[in-house]
Motif scaffolding. Structure first.
Motif, short mmCIF file in Angstrom:
data_model
loop_
_atom_site.label_atom_id
_atom_site.label_comp_id
_atom_site.label_asym_id
_atom_site.label_seq_id
_atom_site.Cartn_x
_atom_site.Cartn_y
_atom_site.Cartn_z
N UNK A 1 22.18 42.62 48.63
CA UNK A 1 22.77 42.01 47.40
C UNK A 1 24.21 42.12 47.86
N UNK A 2 25.03 43.28 48.04
CA UNK A 2 26.33 43.39 47.93
C UNK A 2 26.94 42.38 49.04
N UNK A 3 26.34 42.37 50.29
CA UNK A 3 26.72 41.42 51.37
C UNK A 3 26.83 40.07 50.90
N UNK A 4 25.73 39.79 50.34
CA UNK A 4 25.63 38.17 50.06
C UNK A 4 26.68 37.75 48.85
N UNK A 5 26.65 38.68 47.84
CA UNK A 5 27.51 38.63 46.99
C UNK A 5 28.97 38.52 47.25
N UNK B 1 30.58 43.83 38.21
CA UNK B 1 30.22 42.52 37.64
C UNK B 1 29.36 41.81 38.70
N UNK B 2 30.33 41.73 39.83
CA UNK B 2 29.78 40.83 40.84
C UNK B 2 28.32 41.41 41.32
N UNK B 3 27.94 42.53 41.44
CA UNK B 3 26.79 42.94 41.92
C UNK B 3 25.68 42.71 41.00
N UNK B 4 26.04 42.98 39.84
CA UNK B 4 24.88 42.71 38.75
C UNK B 4 24.70 41.16 38.71
N UNK B 5 25.63 40.25 38.73
CA UNK B 5 25.67 38.82 38.51
C UNK B 5 24.62 38.59 39.74
N UNK B 6 24.75 38.73 40.86
CA UNK B 6 24.16 38.42 42.08
C UNK B 6 22.57 39.20 41.95
N UNK B 7 22.54 40.25 41.71
CA UNK B 7 21.01 41.00 41.05
C UNK B 7 20.15 39.97 40.42
N UNK B 8 20.83 39.68 39.18
CA UNK B 8 20.18 38.87 38.15
C UNK B 8 19.88 37.39 38.85
#
Length: 497
Positions: free
Chosen positions: A315-319, A177-184
């Motif tokens: 993305x993961x790092x920022x999220x 959920x965290x990864x997809x939220x920040x990708x979007x």
């Protein structure tokens, strides 16, 4: 035993939701859930349906995507027949298990907890299921990695930072959920990646939960459910003896003395407990793993085509950084609407941020610390009545108030001038501990909440300057506040002068 518990969890959620909200349904409260579990257990209903929570809940729409099927097992093609539920009950069960934010900013699939916070049910169910199944580390399929990173060696030596396993517990609760939220959010700059919190229409009979700001897919309630799912899942996965009845587990964690009698192992301390469970870099790693697995799924290919591993790492790092700062390093603050605040009288004056000072108080009256949400909420209302009715102030004077229940409470908040330190209200925040601390200290976790979470959080959020000053109330005006023992304590804090 584990399968029975899984079945109980899904069915109890259905039995807790008799009709559509606003038409006589049971309150959307965890206490209702616990009560129904006890009824199920007392009538020995286990074994009547040979279904796991995956088959039942995901058959009705919870966690039913291919991603969850790979990590938690197959879901039935059609919902199972539940003759003891009416069509209305079954329809509402689907609504509860499917987390969704409506265009009206009403959040569905959430329940109120005894501690005054709210959880989304779907990540909680997923975490408990993953824990009961004991499926923690699972192989990541080779097709999930970029071709240049796939190797026939036992370990992926070409990119040692990307191990070939995925932790199902983290993946089905928070990581995906965290990864997809920040990708979007990266693809749509107008989209908010996380938050907000919300308020129920009634604390005693909650039916509708409305968000307090621009919605995201990763609301505060979803985050709470995900953190609880990880904590309870990890607890269950670590059990080497038959686990306690599900009603006992839920009561201990949400309404009792904590898991196995550990007062810190309950929902009030979910942020601290999640941090203790999660090693440095572990969450970021699992966000990458989850995104890599999603990229290998046919339905997600169009969205993630052309997104390489380096992009996923960024993305993961920022999220994880933003998530950590917002939800793990900052304290959980109960909003005004949840403790029953009256409206502000008149027009509030806005603070000019960042501020330079934080003034520490004790309430003196109430003189005893509050240890539950109902107690703390009642104390907040009493203080606001006294400040408005007896002293003639516009609102409760403090900016924030600290309970002994693991939470801070919003007074005038981050943006409005308070009435806490005469002559200095516009220069700093007034933070008050509920209780009288002339001869004793607040709870250690309450002190840590302000010293180790609130103050650094306020700096990172540009609410106070990095070189802020902490003062006791008695340093600014003639008063015994914040009490002799608490004043002695804050003299050891960074920023005290």
């Amino acid at each position: 035993m584990g399968q029975t518990k899984l079945w109980f969890l899904a069915v109890l959620l259905g039995l807790c939701t008799w009709l559509e909200p606003g038409k006589g349904s049971l309150p959307f409260h965890m206490n209702s859930v616990i009560q129904v579990v006890e009824v199920l257990e007392s009538h020995h209903l286990d074994g009547h349906l040979n279904l796991t929570v995956t088959e039942l809940a995901r058959g009705l729409g919870c966690c039913d995507s291919e991603f969850y099927q790979l990590l938690l097992g197959e879901a039935p093609a059609v919902p199972p027949d539940l003759p003891f539920l009416s069509q209305e009950q079954r329809s509402f069960l689907m609504r509860l298990l499917k987390h969704k934010v409506q265009a009206s900013s009403t959040e569905q699939g959430v329940v109120l907890l005894p501690d005054g916070t709210t959880v989304a049910v779907s990540p909680l169910v997923a975490g408990i299921e993953a824990g009961l199944k004991g499926r923690r580390e699972m192989p990541l399929p080779p097709e999930a990695l970029e071709p240049l990173l796939v190797t026939t060696e036992p370990l992926n030596q070409t990119h040692p930072g990307l191990p070939l396993t995925i932790d199902a517990l983290y993946a089905v609760t928070i990581a995906k959920a965290l990864g997809m939220t920040f990708l979007l959010a990266q693809a749509n700059e107008s989209q908010v990646p996380m938050g907000p919190n919300g308020c129920w229409d009634s604390v005693s009979e909650p039916q509708n939960f409305t968000l307090l700001g621009r919605p995201s897919d990763l609301t505060d309630a979803f985050v709470n459910g995900a953190l609880d799912g990880v904590i309870l899942g990890a607890h269950l996965a670590g059990q080497r003896v038959p686990v306690a009845p599900l009603s006992t587990l839920l009561r201990e964690y949400y309404a009792g003395d904590g898991l196995a009698g550990d007062g810190q192992a309950r929902s009030n301390f979910r942020r601290q407990n999640f941090v203790q469970l999660t090693e440095a870099g572990q969450l970021e790693e699992q966000v990458v793993r989850s995104l890599q697995l999603l990229r290998a799924l046919p339905r997600m290919a169009p969205l993630l085509s052309g997104v390489g591993d380096e992009d996923l790492l960024a993305t993961a790092s920022r999220a994880v950084q933003e998530f950590t700062e917002a939800y793990l390093e900052c304290p959980a603050i109960i909003p005004r609407c949840m403790w029953g605040a009256r409206p502000y009288k008149g027009t509030p004056t806005q603070l000019k941020l960042p501020l330079s000072f934080v003034y520490i108080h004790h309430t003196s009256s109430p003189s005893q610390p509050c240890r539950t949400f109902p107690e703390c909420a009642a104390d907040m209302r009493a203080m606001q009545r006294f400040h408005q009715d007896d002293r003639g102030w516009d609102d409760i004077g403090y900016s924030f108030v600290v309970g002994s229940d693991g939470y801070m409470y919003q007074g005038r908040g981050w943006h409005w001038v308070g009435a806490h330190t005469r002559g200095y209200n516009s220069k700093g925040y007034g933070v008050s501990f509920i209780g009288n601390y002339m001869d004793t200290l607040p709870e250690a976790f309450a002190l840590m909440l302000v010293r180790d979470n609130f103050l650094p959080c306020a700096v990172k959020g540009a609410k106070i300057q990095a070189n802020y000053t902490v003062h006791g109330h008695r340093q600014m005006v003639h008063t015994a506040c914040p009490g002799n023992i608490l004043y002695r304590e804050i003299q050891t804090w960074q920023g005290f002068k």
